[in-house]
Design a protein around this motif. Structure first.
Motif, PDB file in Angstrom:
ATOM      1  N   GLN A 175      67.660  40.303  89.220  1.00 25.26           N
ATOM      2  CA  GLN A 175      68.177  41.437  88.460  1.00 25.26           C
ATOM      3  C   GLN A 175      69.288  42.100  89.258  1.00 25.26           C
ATOM      4  N   VAL A 176      70.410  42.329  88.601  1.00 24.73           N
ATOM      5  CA  VAL A 176      71.550  42.993  89.241  1.00 24.73           C
ATOM      6  C   VAL A 176      72.002  44.128  88.330  1.00 24.73           C
ATOM      7  N   PRO A 177      71.635  45.358  88.642  1.00 21.07           N
ATOM      8  CA  PRO A 177      71.994  46.484  87.767  1.00 21.07           C
ATOM      9  C   PRO A 177      73.493  46.761  87.720  1.00 21.07           C
ATOM     10  N   ASP A 178      74.152  46.733  88.902  1.00 18.54           N
ATOM     11  CA  ASP A 178      75.572  47.118  88.943  1.00 18.54           C
ATOM     12  C   ASP A 178      76.173  46.678  90.271  1.00 18.54           C
ATOM     13  N   PHE A 179      76.868  45.544  90.251  1.00 16.63           N
ATOM     14  CA  PHE A 179      77.557  45.048  91.445  1.00 16.63           C
ATOM     15  C   PHE A 179      78.861  44.399  91.008  1.00 16.63           C
ATOM     16  N   ARG A 180      79.976  45.039  91.360  1.00 14.80           N
ATOM     17  CA  ARG A 180      81.298  44.568  90.967  1.00 14.80           C
ATOM     18  C   ARG A 180      81.348  44.367  89.445  1.00 14.80           C
ATOM     19  N   VAL A 181      81.609  43.147  88.972  1.00  9.78           N
ATOM     20  CA  VAL A 181      81.710  42.949  87.515  1.00  9.78           C
ATOM     21  C   VAL A 181      80.351  42.743  86.859  1.00  9.78           C
ATOM     22  N   LEU A 182      79.299  42.626  87.647  1.00 11.74           N
ATOM     23  CA  LEU A 182      77.963  42.373  87.102  1.00 11.74           C
ATOM     24  C   LEU A 182      77.308  43.678  86.666  1.00 11.74           C
ATOM     25  N   LYS A 183      76.890  43.753  85.426  1.00 15.80           N
ATOM     26  CA  LYS A 183      76.256  44.947  84.881  1.00 15.80           C
ATOM     27  C   LYS A 183      74.991  44.545  84.119  1.00 15.80           C
ATOM     28  N   ASN A 184      73.873  45.114  84.498  1.00 19.74           N
ATOM     29  CA  ASN A 184      72.597  44.911  83.793  1.00 19.74           C
ATOM     30  C   ASN A 184      72.245  43.426  83.632  1.00 19.74           C
ATOM     31  N   ILE A 185      72.403  42.670  84.711  1.00 18.65           N
ATOM     32  CA  ILE A 185      72.060  41.243  84.697  1.00 18.65           C
ATOM     33  C   ILE A 185      70.562  41.076  84.949  1.00 18.65           C
ATOM     34  N   ASP A 186      69.933  40.248  84.134  1.00 14.85           N
ATOM     35  CA  ASP A 186      68.503  39.962  84.290  1.00 14.85           C
ATOM     36  C   ASP A 186      68.275  38.505  83.876  1.00 14.85           C
ATOM     37  N   LEU A 187      68.122  37.626  84.871  1.00 15.53           N
ATOM     38  CA  LEU A 187      67.948  36.200  84.627  1.00 15.53           C
ATOM     39  C   LEU A 187      66.583  35.749  85.124  1.00 15.53           C
ATOM     40  N   SER A 188      65.875  34.983  84.310  1.00 15.52           N
ATOM     41  CA  SER A 188      64.579  34.436  84.697  1.00 15.52           C
ATOM     42  C   SER A 188      64.672  32.916  84.747  1.00 15.52           C
ATOM     43  N   PHE A 189      63.980  32.316  85.709  1.00  8.71           N
ATOM     44  CA  PHE A 189      63.957  30.879  85.894  1.00  8.71           C
ATOM     45  C   PHE A 189      62.495  30.420  85.853  1.00  8.71           C
ATOM     46  N   GLU A 190      62.128  29.738  84.786  1.00 10.45           N
ATOM     47  CA  GLU A 190      60.732  29.364  84.579  1.00 10.45           C
ATOM     48  C   GLU A 190      60.226  28.478  85.715  1.00 10.45           C
ATOM     49  N   LYS A 191      59.099  28.871  86.300  1.00 11.41           N
ATOM     50  CA  LYS A 191      58.581  28.142  87.463  1.00 11.41           C
ATOM     51  C   LYS A 191      58.041  26.771  87.112  1.00 11.41           C
ATOM     52  N   ASP A 192      57.659  26.546  85.848  1.00 12.39           N
ATOM     53  CA  ASP A 192      57.109  25.251  85.446  1.00 12.39           C
ATOM     54  C   ASP A 192      58.141  24.358  84.761  1.00 12.39           C
ATOM     55  N   PHE A 193      59.374  24.824  84.691  1.00 12.03           N
ATOM     56  CA  PHE A 193      60.430  24.030  84.058  1.00 12.03           C
ATOM     57  C   PHE A 193      60.819  22.872  84.969  1.00 12.03           C
ATOM     58  N   PHE A 194      61.048  21.684  84.380  1.00  6.70           N
ATOM     59  CA  PHE A 194      61.443  20.527  85.174  1.00  6.70           C
ATOM     60  C   PHE A 194      62.560  19.779  84.450  1.00  6.70           C
ATOM     61  N   PRO A 195      63.616  19.410  85.179  1.00  6.19           N
ATOM     62  CA  PRO A 195      63.852  19.652  86.613  1.00  6.19           C
ATOM     63  C   PRO A 195      64.274  21.095  86.869  1.00  6.19           C
ATOM     64  N   GLN A 196      64.174  21.526  88.099  1.00  8.33           N
ATOM     65  CA  GLN A 196      64.489  22.905  88.461  1.00  8.33           C
ATOM     66  C   GLN A 196      66.001  23.088  88.636  1.00  8.33           C
ATOM     67  N   ILE A 197      66.715  22.897  87.538  1.00 12.79           N
ATOM     68  CA  ILE A 197      68.169  23.064  87.517  1.00 12.79           C
ATOM     69  C   ILE A 197      68.497  23.985  86.348  1.00 12.79           C
ATOM     70  N   PHE A 198      69.178  25.081  86.636  1.00 12.35           N
ATOM     71  CA  PHE A 198      69.448  26.082  85.605  1.00 12.35           C
ATOM     72  C   PHE A 198      70.955  26.371  85.543  1.00 12.35           C
ATOM     73  N   PRO A 199      71.634  25.953  84.487  1.00  9.78           N
ATOM     74  CA  PRO A 199      73.070  26.250  84.355  1.00  9.78           C
ATOM     75  C   PRO A 199      73.291  27.719  84.018  1.00  9.78           C
ATOM     76  N   ILE A 200      74.367  28.281  84.555  1.00 10.98           N
ATOM     77  CA  ILE A 200      74.754  29.664  84.256  1.00 10.98           C
ATOM     78  C   ILE A 200      76.180  29.633  83.717  1.00 10.98           C
ATOM     79  N   GLY A 201      76.391  30.202  82.538  1.00 12.52           N
ATOM     80  CA  GLY A 201      77.708  30.155  81.925  1.00 12.52           C
ATOM     81  C   GLY A 201      78.214  31.524  81.529  1.00 12.52           C
ATOM     82  N   SER A 202      79.525  31.657  81.521  1.00 17.77           N
ATOM     83  CA  SER A 202      80.173  32.878  81.045  1.00 17.77           C
ATOM     84  C   SER A 202      81.658  32.584  80.880  1.00 17.77           C
TER      85      SER A 202
END
Length: 215
Positions: free
Chosen positions: A7-34
């Motif tokens: 969670q990143v409330p306010d850092f530079r251009v990041l505002k109210n970021i909240d990302l979850s990564f499921e612990k049982d997801f396989f493979p443990q690779i999570f793409p982030i896009g914007s």
């Protein structure tokens, strides 16, 4: 060791970021896009600086360089940079809350909590800590921001001992890496070194300082 949530409330251009990564997801690779400029690199840099560099006393200077660019609004005495939820190798979930604050906040904070504390902000790595019901508050480093104000970086740790925190940070530091173009690591370096990056073709004898600092 897995990152479950950031969670990143306010850092530079990041505002109210909240990302979850499921612990049982396989493979443990999570793409982030914007979109361009959306903060993808900023997010990865922040994770790296807090979870890798903060856990290595020899790299704490890079954390200080990042803090030099952090601002605390006039009406605030403290501000969260990022909150991490992590699953350890022992399948235990822990939380790390990294925040910056002013001297006045720390003094008030110490007076409000019945714990152990030595109020002497020297440059010793994780020397001081405060305990409360919900965990520990640990001092990491201090810096002066662009307004020449002194700010402190602390971390609230959900576990009960300073030794547990140090062991966790050491392990995290050994497992987190950042792959990025050489021009994106300027955030970790001092201003004087950054300037040399843009003087390579101007006959400046110090033009190699930027690349030497990244070694």
């Amino acid at each position: 060791m897995r990152l479950l949530r950031v969670q990143v409330p306010d850092f530079r251009v990041l505002k109210n970021i909240d990302l979850s990564f499921e612990k049982d997801f396989f493979p443990q690779i999570f793409p982030i896009g914007s979109q361009n400029g959306g903060g993808k690199s900023t997010l990865l840099q922040l994770i790296f600086i807090l979870l890798h560099c903060s856990g290595d006393p020899q790299k704490i200077e890079y954390v200080v360089n990042v803090l030099n660019r952090c601002q605390l609004e006039d009406e605030l005495d403290q501000k969260t940079l990022a909150i991490f939820e992590i699953l350890t190798d022992n399948r235990e979930e822990v939380k790390l809350d990294f925040f910056i604050c002013r001297d006045a906040y720390v003094k008030q904070f110490v007076s409000d909590i019945d714990g152990q504390f030595v109020y002497d902000f020297g440059d010793v790595y994780i020397k001081q800590f405060v305990s409360d019901i919900d965990g520990l508050f640990l001092y990491l480093c201090r810096a002066k921001n662009q307004k020449n104000e002194e700010i402190f970086l602390l971390c609230k740790f959900s576990q009960s001992t300073q030794e547990e925190f140090q062991l966790l940070m050491k392990e995290l530091s050994s497992k987190i890496f950042l792959a990025a173009p050489s021009t994106q690591v300027f955030i970790f370096l001092p201003k004087a070194t950054n300037k040399s990056l843009f003087q390579i073709n101007q006959g400046n004898p110090d033009s190699s300082n930027y690349y030497l600092a990244m070694a």
